[in-house]
Design an enzyme around this catalytic site. Structure first.
Site, PDB file in Angstrom:
ATOM      1  CE  LYS A 192      23.931  30.322  64.050  1.00 13.47           C
ATOM      2  NZ  LYS A 192      22.899  31.225  63.488  1.00 13.47           N
ATOM      3  CD  GLU A 236      29.190  37.959  48.334  1.00 10.35           C
ATOM      4  OE1 GLU A 236      29.411  38.206  49.532  1.00 10.35           O
ATOM      5  OE2 GLU A 236      29.094  36.802  47.890  1.00 10.35           O
ATOM      6  CD  GLU A 242      32.841  25.855  50.446  1.00  9.81           C
ATOM      7  OE1 GLU A 242      32.968  26.723  49.554  1.00  9.81           O
ATOM      8  OE2 GLU A 242      33.113  24.658  50.272  1.00  9.81           O
ATOM      9  CB  CYS A 286      28.372  31.882  47.557  1.00  5.10           C
ATOM     10  SG  CYS A 286      28.078  30.207  47.014  1.00  5.10           S
TER      11      CYS A 286
HETATM   12  P1  NAD Z   1      26.906  35.642  57.706  1.00  3.46           P
HETATM   13  O1  NAD Z   1      28.350  35.419  57.747  1.00  3.46           O
HETATM   14  O2  NAD Z   1      26.359  36.893  58.274  1.00  3.46           O
HETATM   15  O3  NAD Z   1      26.105  34.452  58.432  1.00  3.46           O
HETATM   16  C1  NAD Z   1      26.331  33.104  58.140  1.00  3.46           C
HETATM   17  C2  NAD Z   1      26.126  32.286  59.406  1.00  3.46           C
HETATM   18  O4  NAD Z   1      27.068  32.693  60.381  1.00  3.46           O
HETATM   19  C3  NAD Z   1      24.749  32.454  60.039  1.00  3.46           C
HETATM   20  O5  NAD Z   1      24.327  31.214  60.558  1.00  3.46           O
HETATM   21  C4  NAD Z   1      25.038  33.418  61.165  1.00  3.46           C
HETATM   22  O6  NAD Z   1      24.121  33.302  62.242  1.00  3.46           O
HETATM   23  C5  NAD Z   1      26.409  32.978  61.596  1.00  3.46           C
HETATM   24  N1  NAD Z   1      27.161  34.002  62.326  1.00  3.46           N
HETATM   25  C6  NAD Z   1      27.043  35.355  62.261  1.00  3.46           C
HETATM   26  N2  NAD Z   1      27.893  35.951  63.128  1.00  3.46           N
HETATM   27  C7  NAD Z   1      28.574  34.964  63.732  1.00  3.46           C
HETATM   28  C8  NAD Z   1      29.608  34.937  64.721  1.00  3.46           C
HETATM   29  N3  NAD Z   1      30.088  36.052  65.265  1.00  3.46           N
HETATM   30  N4  NAD Z   1      30.102  33.725  65.101  1.00  3.46           N
HETATM   31  C9  NAD Z   1      29.628  32.586  64.559  1.00  3.46           C
HETATM   32  N5  NAD Z   1      28.637  32.544  63.648  1.00  3.46           N
HETATM   33  C10 NAD Z   1      28.123  33.721  63.233  1.00  3.46           C
HETATM   34  O7  NAD Z   1      26.557  35.494  56.178  1.00  3.46           O
HETATM   35  P2  NAD Z   1      25.173  35.794  55.473  1.00  3.46           P
HETATM   36  O8  NAD Z   1      25.086  37.235  55.200  1.00  3.46           O
HETATM   37  O9  NAD Z   1      24.072  35.146  56.205  1.00  3.46           O
HETATM   38  O10 NAD Z   1      25.394  34.974  54.113  1.00  3.46           O
HETATM   39  C11 NAD Z   1      25.813  35.557  52.966  1.00  3.46           C
HETATM   40  C12 NAD Z   1      27.268  35.302  52.713  1.00  3.46           C
HETATM   41  O11 NAD Z   1      27.508  33.900  52.624  1.00  3.46           O
HETATM   42  C13 NAD Z   1      27.695  35.856  51.379  1.00  3.46           C
HETATM   43  O12 NAD Z   1      28.956  36.464  51.495  1.00  3.46           O
HETATM   44  C14 NAD Z   1      27.778  34.626  50.492  1.00  3.46           C
HETATM   45  O13 NAD Z   1      28.621  34.760  49.389  1.00  3.46           O
HETATM   46  C15 NAD Z   1      28.255  33.602  51.459  1.00  3.46           C
HETATM   47  N6  NAD Z   1      27.961  32.253  50.971  1.00  3.46           N
HETATM   48  C16 NAD Z   1      28.991  31.457  50.533  1.00  3.46           C
HETATM   49  C17 NAD Z   1      28.728  30.195  50.022  1.00  3.46           C
HETATM   50  C18 NAD Z   1      29.836  29.325  49.528  1.00  3.46           C
HETATM   51  O14 NAD Z   1      29.613  28.138  49.348  1.00  3.46           O
HETATM   52  N7  NAD Z   1      31.034  29.831  49.286  1.00  3.46           N
HETATM   53  C19 NAD Z   1      27.414  29.728  49.947  1.00  3.46           C
HETATM   54  C20 NAD Z   1      26.393  30.564  50.387  1.00  3.46           C
HETATM   55  C21 NAD Z   1      26.676  31.818  50.909  1.00  3.46           C
END
Ligand code: NAD
Length: 485
Positions: free
Chosen positions: A179, A387, A254, A288
């Protein structure tokens, strides 16, 4: 002219592209100018269910489940070769979709190829054990795939995260449902096409784009999913872990970070300086493991701030395709968030040491924000704790090793840290005491480090991806004890 050469509106199930069950699509915007870039499928529960069934079928009755580890490795190698061949096009697509400079998109495409190569090579190298046990027994362990694995990824580094997560899962013989993020998923769609062209059997990889609360929630709650890999925010990670708990399945999280680079007075500042700034502004700060906190020993503090400020003044901001230092943020809402943090800095009377000047003539609809360096930020200030996910770095002075450690460990996150010092003992002491998943000594990021296990502690998550470690996360151990004479 349409900048995208393939149909982006489908879900991919059992190797076949079709419209989402909802028949609806979602618009994708180009962050560099705000225009509509594409439409993607609005996948939902019915599509996720079909995808999980297709993955299960691929394991139970399809070609994928019958392949030997070496054959799976060869397929991954072919996928790697095709990604390499198409790296320029993938880089362009990522630049348009995420808003990142093309050179960063190219680095991401090369990383995707390298993940597939690494995990392709590793597929037949993961072995079990024979265990000394009671007389009259032979005991051994097998490493088995979980089955159907769910992969929910964010928009900031789609290719890199797909590479590390799907690469390892496929190498171990799982069948995957991906997804991708609704904000940017075009390279995920392109990758699925490449994978099938390279001979990945039908059903081994299924892709359901859509909204998080629809397709994502359906995937995380599906009882047919045996392992969840989630990369994204803490808040959604908590929902994913709760969903996984209901189905009693393992989950890799992650999540975010507030990662420090710690500069001691004996550091080689010329070597450190490019890393100090680049690790904060790369991908417009939407990383991240961004080094969003720079901790500097007080005697060097003014010099570091001054030299970092000079680099900020020289940064060039512009549309992704212009391939400058910094592109736009992913969306208007992300820009609003970053601007709220900058307002907080101004209202709190913090010392804005440098702000990059945005050039005249930037596309008015783009989501640009000026990279900003804020000095002397109290360690407990929200700007030093939360963050921001934008090109904003805070610089904090410290007085001793213990002080540096307390500040570094003093947030809810624990993803990565960097230490700059010429004192080897101190470097190792710090590395052992820092609460995080990766420590970089006299470098930061290790160039992406495909071979290096990656992940966090505390609110940055748990479980590891990347390196050999991920192969263990994407498999489980079965013990066989044989009684004989
Ligand atoms: P997000 O959590 O909003 O979205 C990430 C994914 O989750 C997307 O595909 C989104 O559609 C999905 N999602 C959203 N709501 C959901 C739900 N209720 N149920 C299931 N899936 C759902 O995150 P974002 O804002 O898109 O990404 C940024 C965040 O990701 C930051 O906090 C960043 O630090 C983190 N990140 C971490 C890593 C790592 O390796 N640790 C890498 C990249 C990004």
């Amino acid at each position: 002219m349409n900048p995208i050469s393939f149909d982006t509106t489908g879900v991919c199930i059992a190797g076949v592209w079709r419209a989402a069950a909802s028949r609806q699509t979602l618009p994708v915007r180009n962050p560099s100018d705000g225009t509509r870039l594409a439409e993607i499928a609005r996948g939902g529960a019915a599509d996720v269910d079909a995808a999980v069934q297709a993955a299960r079928h691929a394991l139970d009755a399809g070609q994928w489940g019958k392949m030997s580890a070496a054959e799976r490795g060869r397929v991954l190698m072919r996928m790697s070769a095709q990604v390499l061949e198409q790296a320029d096009e993938l880089a362009r697509l990522e630049a348009l979709d995420v808003g990142k400079p093309v050179k960063q998109g190219k680095a991401d495409a090369l990383a995707l190829a390298r993940y597939l190569e690494f995990y392709g090579g590793a597929a037949d190298k993961v072995t079990g054990q024979t265990i000394p046990f009671a007389n009259g027994y032979t005991a051994l362990t097998l490493r088995e795939p979980h089955g159907v694995t769910g992969h929910i990824v964010p928009w900031n580094y789609p290719m890199q995260i797909i590479g590390r997560s799907l690469g390892a899962a496929l190498a171990m013989g799982n069948a995957c449902v991906l997804k991708p993020a609704e904000e940017a998923c075009l390279t995920a769609l392109a990758f699925a096409r490449i994978a099938h062209e390279a001979g990945l059997p039908a059903g081994a990889l299924n892709v359901v784009p859509g909204l998080g609360e629809e397709a994502g929630a359906a995937l995380s709650a599906h009882p047919g999913v045996a392992h969840l890999s989630f990369t994204g925010s803490v808040a959604v990670g908590q929902l994913i872990q709760a969903a996984a708990a209901k189905n009693v399945v393992p989950v890799t999280l992650e999540l975010g970070g507030k990662s420090p680079q710690i500069v001691f007075a004996d550091a080689d500042l010329d070597a450190a300086l490019p890393f100090l700034v680049n690790a904060g502004i790369q991908n417009c700060g939407q990383t991240c493991s961004a080094a969003s906190r720079i901790l500097v020993e007080r005697s060097l503090f003014d010099e570091v701030v001054q030299r970092m400020a000079a680099r900020y003044q020289a940064l060039r901001v512009g549309p992704a395709v212009d391939d400058l230092d910094v592109g736009p943020l992913i969306s208007d809402s992300q820009r609003d968030t970053v601007q709220r943090y900058l307002a907080l800095a101004r209202e709190g009377g913090l010392n804005v040491a440098a702000q990059t000047r945005l050039p005249a003539g930037l596309p008015a609809g783009g989501f640009y924000v000026a990279p900003t360096l804020v000095a002397n930020v109290p360690a407990q200030h929200r700007l030093a704790q939360e963050e921001v996910f934008g090109p904003v770095q805070v610089v904090i002075p410290f007085d001793s090793e213990a002080d540096a450690l307390a500040i570094a460990n003093g947030t809810r996150y624990g993803l990565v840290a960097g230490v700059w010092t010429r004192d080897g003992s101190r470097a190792l002491r710090m590395a052992r005491r820092l609460q995080c998943g990766q420590v970089f000594i006299n470098n930061y990021g290790a160039g992406g480090g495909i071979e290096l296990p990656f992940g966090g502690v505390k609110h940055s998550g748990h479980g590891r991806e990347k390196g050999f470690e991920a192969l263990y996360a994407f498999s489980s151990v079965k013990t066989i004890a044989i009684k004989h004479d």
